[in-house]
Design a protein around this motif. Structure first.
Motif, short mmCIF file in Angstrom:
data_model
loop_
_atom_site.label_atom_id
_atom_site.label_comp_id
_atom_site.label_asym_id
_atom_site.label_seq_id
_atom_site.Cartn_x
_atom_site.Cartn_y
_atom_site.Cartn_z
N GLY A 1 0.79 -1.22 0.00
CA GLY A 1 0.00 0.00 0.00
C GLY A 1 0.82 1.27 0.00
N VAL A 2 2.14 1.16 0.13
CA VAL A 2 3.01 2.34 0.12
C VAL A 2 3.46 2.63 -1.30
CG1 VAL A 2 5.18 3.33 0.96
CG2 VAL A 2 3.81 1.87 2.46
N ARG A 3 3.34 3.87 -1.71
CA ARG A 3 3.79 4.27 -3.04
C ARG A 3 5.14 4.96 -2.91
NH1 ARG A 3 0.62 8.02 -7.55
NH2 ARG A 3 2.43 8.34 -8.88
N VAL A 4 6.11 4.49 -3.70
CA VAL A 4 7.49 4.97 -3.60
C VAL A 4 7.95 5.50 -4.96
CG1 VAL A 4 9.88 4.37 -3.02
CG2 VAL A 4 7.97 3.25 -1.83
N VAL A 5 8.56 6.66 -4.96
CA VAL A 5 9.20 7.22 -6.16
C VAL A 5 10.69 7.32 -5.89
CG1 VAL A 5 9.41 9.23 -7.68
CG2 VAL A 5 7.16 8.49 -6.89
N ILE A 6 11.50 6.82 -6.82
CA ILE A 6 12.96 6.79 -6.66
C ILE A 6 13.62 7.37 -7.90
CG2 ILE A 6 14.97 5.28 -6.35
CD1 ILE A 6 13.11 3.24 -5.01
N THR A 7 14.62 8.22 -7.70
CA THR A 7 15.46 8.66 -8.82
C THR A 7 16.77 7.90 -8.76
OG1 THR A 7 16.50 10.49 -7.60
CG2 THR A 7 14.43 10.97 -8.75
N ALA A 8 17.33 7.59 -9.94
CA ALA A 8 18.54 6.75 -9.99
C ALA A 8 19.39 7.13 -11.19
CB ALA A 8 18.15 5.27 -10.07
N GLY A 9 20.69 6.80 -11.06
CA GLY A 9 21.60 6.98 -12.19
C GLY A 9 22.11 8.40 -12.33
N PRO A 10 22.88 8.67 -13.37
CA PRO A 10 23.40 10.01 -13.62
C PRO A 10 22.43 10.83 -14.46
CG PRO A 10 24.26 8.53 -15.28
CD PRO A 10 23.34 7.70 -14.39
N ARG B 1 6.11 15.66 -11.10
CA ARG B 1 4.86 15.09 -11.59
C ARG B 1 4.41 13.89 -10.76
NH1 ARG B 1 6.62 14.07 -16.14
NH2 ARG B 1 6.77 11.80 -16.14
N LEU B 2 5.37 13.08 -10.29
CA LEU B 2 5.03 11.84 -9.59
C LEU B 2 4.97 11.98 -8.07
CD1 LEU B 2 7.25 9.34 -11.65
CD2 LEU B 2 4.80 9.78 -11.91
N ALA B 3 5.67 12.98 -7.54
CA ALA B 3 5.84 13.05 -6.08
C ALA B 3 4.56 13.42 -5.34
CB ALA B 3 6.94 14.06 -5.73
N GLY B 4 3.62 14.07 -6.01
CA GLY B 4 2.44 14.55 -5.33
C GLY B 4 1.58 13.45 -4.73
N GLU B 5 1.64 12.25 -5.30
CA GLU B 5 0.78 11.17 -4.82
C GLU B 5 1.56 10.05 -4.15
OE1 GLU B 5 -1.67 9.81 -7.97
OE2 GLU B 5 -2.55 11.78 -8.36
N CYS B 6 2.88 10.25 -3.90
CA CYS B 6 3.66 9.17 -3.29
C CYS B 6 3.79 9.39 -1.78
CB CYS B 6 5.03 9.04 -3.94
SG CYS B 6 6.24 10.29 -3.46
N ASP B 7 4.12 8.32 -1.08
CA ASP B 7 4.33 8.38 0.37
C ASP B 7 5.80 8.55 0.72
OD1 ASP B 7 1.51 7.57 1.09
OD2 ASP B 7 2.11 5.79 -0.05
N TYR C 1 7.50 11.64 2.62
CA TYR C 1 8.70 11.42 3.43
C TYR C 1 9.87 11.42 2.45
CZ TYR C 1 11.70 9.47 7.09
OH TYR C 1 12.70 9.27 8.03
N VAL C 2 10.88 12.26 2.68
CA VAL C 2 11.93 12.50 1.69
C VAL C 2 13.27 11.97 2.19
CG1 VAL C 2 13.11 14.22 0.27
CG2 VAL C 2 10.70 14.55 0.89
N VAL C 3 13.86 11.08 1.38
CA VAL C 3 15.17 10.51 1.68
C VAL C 3 16.15 10.95 0.60
CG1 VAL C 3 16.51 8.39 1.97
CG2 VAL C 3 14.12 8.49 2.75
N GLY C 4 17.27 11.55 1.04
CA GLY C 4 18.29 11.98 0.10
C GLY C 4 19.56 11.17 0.27
N PHE C 5 20.42 11.23 -0.74
CA PHE C 5 21.72 10.56 -0.69
C PHE C 5 22.82 11.61 -0.69
CE2 PHE C 5 19.58 6.71 -1.21
CZ PHE C 5 20.48 5.65 -1.17
N ALA C 6 23.89 11.31 0.02
CA ALA C 6 25.05 12.21 0.06
C ALA C 6 26.29 11.39 -0.27
CB ALA C 6 25.18 12.87 1.42
N ALA C 7 26.88 11.65 -1.43
CA ALA C 7 28.12 10.98 -1.83
C ALA C 7 29.28 11.90 -1.48
CB ALA C 7 28.11 10.68 -3.33
N ALA D 1 10.07 2.29 8.61
CA ALA D 1 9.91 2.41 10.05
C ALA D 1 9.71 3.86 10.45
CB ALA D 1 11.12 1.82 10.78
N GLN D 2 10.52 4.77 9.88
CA GLN D 2 10.38 6.19 10.20
C GLN D 2 9.08 6.74 9.66
OE1 GLN D 2 13.26 5.51 12.34
NE2 GLN D 2 12.52 7.62 12.34
N LEU D 3 8.66 6.28 8.48
CA LEU D 3 7.40 6.73 7.90
C LEU D 3 6.24 6.33 8.79
CD1 LEU D 3 6.05 8.01 5.40
CD2 LEU D 3 6.03 5.75 4.35
N ALA D 4 6.31 5.10 9.33
CA ALA D 4 5.26 4.64 10.24
C ALA D 4 5.25 5.45 11.54
CB ALA D 4 5.47 3.15 10.55
#
Length: 412
Positions: free
Chosen positions: A193-202, A268-274, A326-332, A405-408
């Motif tokens: 039931g959780v909707r996830v949007v992920i960005t990947a790659g260069p 476009r996709l983030a508005g309806e994701c969790d 709920y927003v998760v970022g990456f730091a390289a 877990a944090q989202l819950a």
């Protein structure tokens, strides 16, 4: 409603083993043997093509049951045999499942005994895909896999490695022992039931028609996150920069090139994701005005001046939305990992940061393994856990579970 495949653990089951046309069919004999040894009742249905690789007599000897091969068998169908088989099974397992069979099942075909049984049965359903790596990478196969997953099929594999044709890559059928283990393990879907949007790659930022600015990101970590989230039950949409990776099973993919294209897709996709995970290595700058024609070297000029402008900050833009997920970022980073990660968490108003030290040999960009430091908000404080070096798919599952877990907690 049927229970998820494998949810009965090691309890004996009535398993209908479907075998389609592929060289991996030779593994099906060992699979049938292992299923019987585990205490399951096993009946086998083979397609016409499967019989070119392994004989029905072999499977009959291993299971002790007649093997069905034809929908138009007058003796069997005198009592509506295909309906009887469909009602008998509490699990339909297809191994190997070829690209052709997956396509036919995804589109609801019932043109042979095996596909007819699948449509006529309310049993749990699982399949072990097996095909050439190029066939598995095809967008059509990825669409079929997503549709099958949405329809309730559990996809076991495929594995990656050497193939009978000489190619190397994803598409190998899982080994029989791995299939048995997967069926015996309870299915856990905490992300249902959780909707996830992920960005990947260069991203690629054009300088002229043939040149661009980019980076070394392979996309492997983002794709591993998408695969892990889908396996845990989430509905996953993956926005991918230009990479040579197959779409994970059950994942909807959107291909982009530039940072602006990725930004537009994310908005476009983030508005309806969790849950939004920004794993892409987005170029910070782009050419202010890409050249209309190829830039030429000129005699006497030893330097080239380019005017660059900032690209949109995708992760910060998502975090700034009024309807933010709920927003998760990456730091390289290459130094002071915790310091820079904590700064990014605060400065961009993120909920969690996954920080990687990309200077460590064998980890990060292009590698199959990775390690990470996870930081997240806990009220006025910051939670933290360090994940040691491990395969990216294992690391990805740990990241997804922590984010869930944090989202819950936030929902509570």
């Amino acid at each position: 409603m049927s229970t998820p495949s494998g949810s009965r653990g090691n309890a004996p089951r009535r398993i209908l083993l479907g075998i389609s046309a592929g060289i991996a069919a030779y593994k099906s004999a060992q699979l049938a043997r292992l299923l019987k040894q585990a205490g399951h009742e096993v009946r086998v249905v083979m397609t016409d093509g499967a019989q070119a690789f392994i004989t029905p007599l072999t499977l009959q000897a291993l299971t002790g049951e007649p093997v069905r091969t034809s929908l138009l068998d007058p003796e069997a169908e005198a009592g509506m045999g295909h309906i009887e088989l469909a009602r008998w099974a509490d699990l339909i397992l297809i191994a190997p499942a070829t690209a052709d069979l997956m396509a036919r099942l995804a589109h609801g075909h019932a043109d042979d005994l095996l596909t007819t049984l699948c449509l006529a049965s309310d049993a749990d359903k699982a399949m072990a895909p097996a095909m050439n790596q190029a066939m598995w990478r095809q967008p059509a196969t990825a669409r079929n896999a997503r549709r099958l997953a949405d329809d309730g099929w559990r996809l076991l594999g495929p594995d990656s490695g050497d193939q009978a044709c000489g190619d190397v890559g994803p598409g190998r059928m899982l080994e029989p022992e791995a299939i048995l283990a997967a069926l015996s393990a309870p299915v856990e879907r905490p992300a249902e039931g959780v909707r996830v949007v992920i960005t990947a790659g260069p991203t690629r930022e054009p300088l002229d028609p043939v040149r661009y600015l980019s980076n070394h990101s392979s996309g492997k970590m983002g794709f591993a996150l998408a695969a892990a989230a889908a396996a845990l039950g989430a509905r996953v949409q993956l926005i991918s920069g230009p990479v040579a990776l197959p779409t994970p099973a059950g994942v909807e993919r959107f291909d982009v090139e530039s940072a602006q294209e990725m930004h537009d897709a994310a908005q476009r996709l983030a508005g309806e994701c969790d849950l939004f995970i920004g794993c892409a290595a987005v170029a910070d700058f782009r050419a202010e005005t890409p050249a209309e024609h190829k830039l030429k070297k000129r005699e006497g000029e030893d330097t080239l001046t380019l005017r660059l402008v900032k690209n949109p900050d995708i992760i910060a833009a998502i975090a700034a939305r009024a309807d933010r997920p709920y927003v998760v970022g990456f730091a390289a980073e290459t130094r002071d990992l915790a310091t820079y990660a904590r700064d990014k968490l605060e400065r961009k108003r993120l909920d969690m940061v996954v920080a990687n030290d990309v200077s460590r040999a064998g980890l990060g960009f292009g590698a199959d393994d990775n390690a990470a430091l996870l930081l997240w908000r806990e009220g006025d404080t910051t939670g933290q856990v360090e994940l040691p070096p491990q395969p990216k798919i294992a690391l990805a599952e740990a990241v997804i579970r922590q984010a869930l877990a944090q989202l819950a907690d936030d929902a509570d």
